[in-house]
Design an enzyme around this catalytic site. Structure first.
Site, short mmCIF file in Angstrom:
data_model
loop_
_atom_site.label_atom_id
_atom_site.label_comp_id
_atom_site.label_asym_id
_atom_site.label_seq_id
_atom_site.Cartn_x
_atom_site.Cartn_y
_atom_site.Cartn_z
N CYS A 81 24.27 -42.17 30.90
CA CYS A 81 24.46 -43.27 31.84
C CYS A 81 23.27 -44.21 31.87
O CYS A 81 23.11 -44.97 32.82
CB CYS A 81 24.75 -42.78 33.26
SG CYS A 81 26.28 -41.88 33.38
N LYS A 135 23.33 -32.49 43.38
CA LYS A 135 22.25 -32.26 42.43
C LYS A 135 21.15 -31.39 43.04
O LYS A 135 20.11 -31.18 42.44
CB LYS A 135 21.67 -33.59 41.95
CG LYS A 135 22.65 -34.41 41.09
CD LYS A 135 21.94 -35.59 40.46
CE LYS A 135 22.88 -36.70 40.02
NZ LYS A 135 23.62 -36.43 38.81
N GLN A 169 17.46 -37.77 40.88
CA GLN A 169 16.84 -36.74 40.03
C GLN A 169 15.54 -36.20 40.60
O GLN A 169 14.89 -35.38 39.97
CB GLN A 169 16.58 -37.31 38.62
CG GLN A 169 17.83 -37.75 37.87
CD GLN A 169 18.75 -36.59 37.53
OE1 GLN A 169 18.36 -35.42 37.55
NE2 GLN A 169 19.99 -36.90 37.22
N ASP A 178 15.85 -44.64 43.79
CA ASP A 178 16.97 -43.78 43.42
C ASP A 178 16.41 -42.37 43.30
O ASP A 178 15.67 -42.07 42.37
CB ASP A 178 17.54 -44.28 42.09
CG ASP A 178 18.53 -43.31 41.47
OD1 ASP A 178 18.84 -42.28 42.10
OD2 ASP A 178 18.99 -43.59 40.34
N HIS A 219 19.45 -45.28 35.75
CA HIS A 219 20.85 -44.84 35.67
C HIS A 219 21.76 -46.04 35.97
O HIS A 219 21.36 -46.97 36.68
CB HIS A 219 21.06 -43.76 36.73
CG HIS A 219 22.39 -43.09 36.69
ND1 HIS A 219 23.50 -43.62 37.30
CD2 HIS A 219 22.79 -41.94 36.12
CE1 HIS A 219 24.53 -42.81 37.10
NE2 HIS A 219 24.13 -41.79 36.38
#
Lengths: 399, 142
Positions: free
Chosen positions: A354, A216, A193, A190, A113
């Site tokens: 993104c 999220k 997700q 990261d 991302h």
């Protein structure tokens, strides 16, 4: 399971397949934030009266919940941020900017991302570090072999998503970290997700830093977490200084900051957001992360099975490890597909998600992305598949 | 306008866009894109003595943006700068639901109901943002 009673948004008639962007919020989250604003709306760390003390307790209790949720060793390893983006910027600007030298190398991938690329690009521009890419295999996965091949004497950091947001592949973070650490390479993850979708265990994977966002994972917007190993966070320079993070400041030479975690939480924090995040964690735990993971796997397999039957649909990632499925309809621009589905109250994302550099790997700039969550259903997928199965109808109704 | 006819014209311009291609170095090149979506179009405009002699376009965009570009180009080629600016002004007024002159717009009238889809307004006006940039650039160079 039917989650309609839990989520007001599930009663609006909307079919929501954009959970990679953000998720719906259950009543328990909304109510806990309301309760803060209506019943004990005070600042934290100012405990001179009852309602402020109540805020202090709630504020720190959520830190413990987060610690347990990702299995961190210590509560001071959990730092509140605005979201994953801010956390990643803090990691890069506050920590790595101070220890990396010109010529040092950071490894990322083509499917990251923007939030895990641009802070590094900025550092590359300002400090002369190199940003290189671990190659992806034909199903867009990272293999340990490719990680091994990519690491050089110059490599100091690997910064990757645990699950990516376009092709939905899951990385074996434990395996990668073990090898990286054997070469003295830091690992930044990261988790935007992944944390909402599968069990996260920062001690088992032994990663150095993790960033993720509450919104999220059924939580509110504007709140996220920076996790870092304590000894590393101790070296992380606060990007912001001000109230709440200082011990005393009698003169320029006599400025003393607080210990972790407050040292990295300058200014009044998003208290309602933090309280909402705590409720979101309780809610996810009540469903069970393993259950959430299993449900999404079932749903995404079903979606792929059904979409594969449609000739004019080209699925980009046939083997997602998550609820993320990207595809294109032959001869129809991704955005037009999204506009068409919107006419039937179905929300999907069209674009490059993104992850602009991914086009180097998949050769396609834009896709339609369905990102599922545990509250989606097979009958929602059936409705989507039915609408996508008739190409003439799409062409007719997309404008 | 009859909705069937409107749809047919838009789709025809989307599937068979006119003047697709790249211009040569004597053309003024501008890029136009929407920050909120993924449309991205390059326009090449050839001016001669305050007349738009030719326009070409390339890029990736949705049906509305592509069709709007194709139609705009067909309408603007051969127009003087003043005529072109009047056309553009009228088109923008139509999109913004202000009083406009439909007689000026010919085929571009197919977008007269696009205001009903708020998220599509920026698609229809995308090439117009580009041509305005190109005209400003031409005026600067002149």
């Amino acid at each position: 399971m039917n989650y309609k009673d839990d989520f007001p948004m599930l009663n609006t008639g909307i079919i929501y397949f954009d959970n990679g962007a953000t998720t719906f919020k259950p009543n328990v989250v909304i109510d806990s934030m309301d309760e803060y604003y209506k019943e004990y709306s005070a600042n934290a760390h100012r405990g001179d009266y009852d309602i402020s003390l109540k805020v202090d307790v709630a504020y720190e209790k959520v830190r413990d919940k987060v610690k347990e949720f990702i299995n961190a060793k210590r509560r001071e390893e959990i730092i509140y941020t605005k979201g994953a983006t801010e956390a990643l910027n803090m990691i890069v600007e506050g920590f790595f900017a101070n220890i990396l030298e010109p010529g040092d190398e950071v490894l990322i991938t083509n499917s990251e991302h923007a939030s895990n690329i641009l802070p590094w690009y900025k550092l590359a521009k300002n400090k002369g570090i190199d940003v290189n890419f671990i190659p992806l295999d034909e199903t867009f996965h990272i293999t340990l072999a490719n990680v091994k091949k990519s690491i050089t004497d110059k490599t100091k950091v690997i910064s990757i998503a645990e699950i990516t947001n376009v092709v939905g592949d899951a990385r074996d973070i434990k395996e990668i970290t073990e090898y990286a650490h054997s070469k003295g390479v830091f690992v930044v993850v990261d988790g935007a997700q992944s944390v909402a979708h599968k069990k996260t265990d920062v001690q088992a994977t032994d990663i150095d830093f993790l960033a993720f966002s509450a919104h999220k994972m059924c939580g509110p917007t504007g709140i996220g977490i920076l996790y870092g190993k304590k000894e590393l966070l101790e070296e992380l320079d606060p990007l912001y200084t001000g109230g709440g993070m200082n011990e005393s400041f009698d003169s320029i030479s006599e400025v003393y900051y607080k210990d972790l975690p407050l040292r990295l939480e300058a200014g009044t924090q998003n208290i309602a957001g933090i309280i909402g995040l705590g409720s979101a964690i309780d809610y996810l735990n009540s469903i069970g992360m393993d259950n959430i993971y299993y449900t999404e796997q079932q749903l995404s397999r079903y979606l792929i099975e059904q979409l594969s039957k449609i000739k004019h649909i080209d699925i980009i990632n046939m083997e997602p490890d998550s609820g993320i499925v990207s595809f294109n309809v032959d001869g129809v621009f991704a955005q037009d597909v999204a506009v068409y589905l919107n006419k039937y109250n179905i929300c999907v994302r069209a674009g490059n998600h993104c992850a602009k550099v991914l086009k180097n790997s998949i050769g396609v700039k834009n896709t339609v992305r369905v990102s599922l969550y545990f509250y989606n259903t097979k009958s929602e997928i059936d409705k989507l598949v039915e609408l996508l199965s008739d190409r003439d109808k799409i062409m007719k109704e997309m404008i | 306008m009859d909705p069937e006819l409107r749809r047919e014209i838009i789709l025809d311009n989307y599937n068979n866009p006119q003047h697709k291609g790249k211009g040569t170095s004597n053309y003024i090149k501008v890029n136009t894109n929407n920050s909120s979506c993924i449309d991205n179009i390059d326009l090449w405009v050839l001016f001669e003595d305050n007349i738009i002699k030719d326009i070409k376009f390339d890029g990736e965009a949705c049906a509305i943006s592509t069709a709007s570009t194709s139609i705009m180009i067909k309408e603007l080629i051969g127009k003087s700068l003043d005529e072109a600016l009047r056309f553009i002004d009228s088109f923008e007024k139509m999109i913004d639901e202000e009083k406009y002159n439909p007689e000026l717009l010919n085929e571009a009238n197919v977008f007269d109901e696009i205001y009903k889809q708020a998220n599509r307004k920026t698609c229809a006006t995308l090439p117009y943002k580009g041509i305005i940039k190109a005209i400003e650039e031409y005026k600067k160079r002149r």
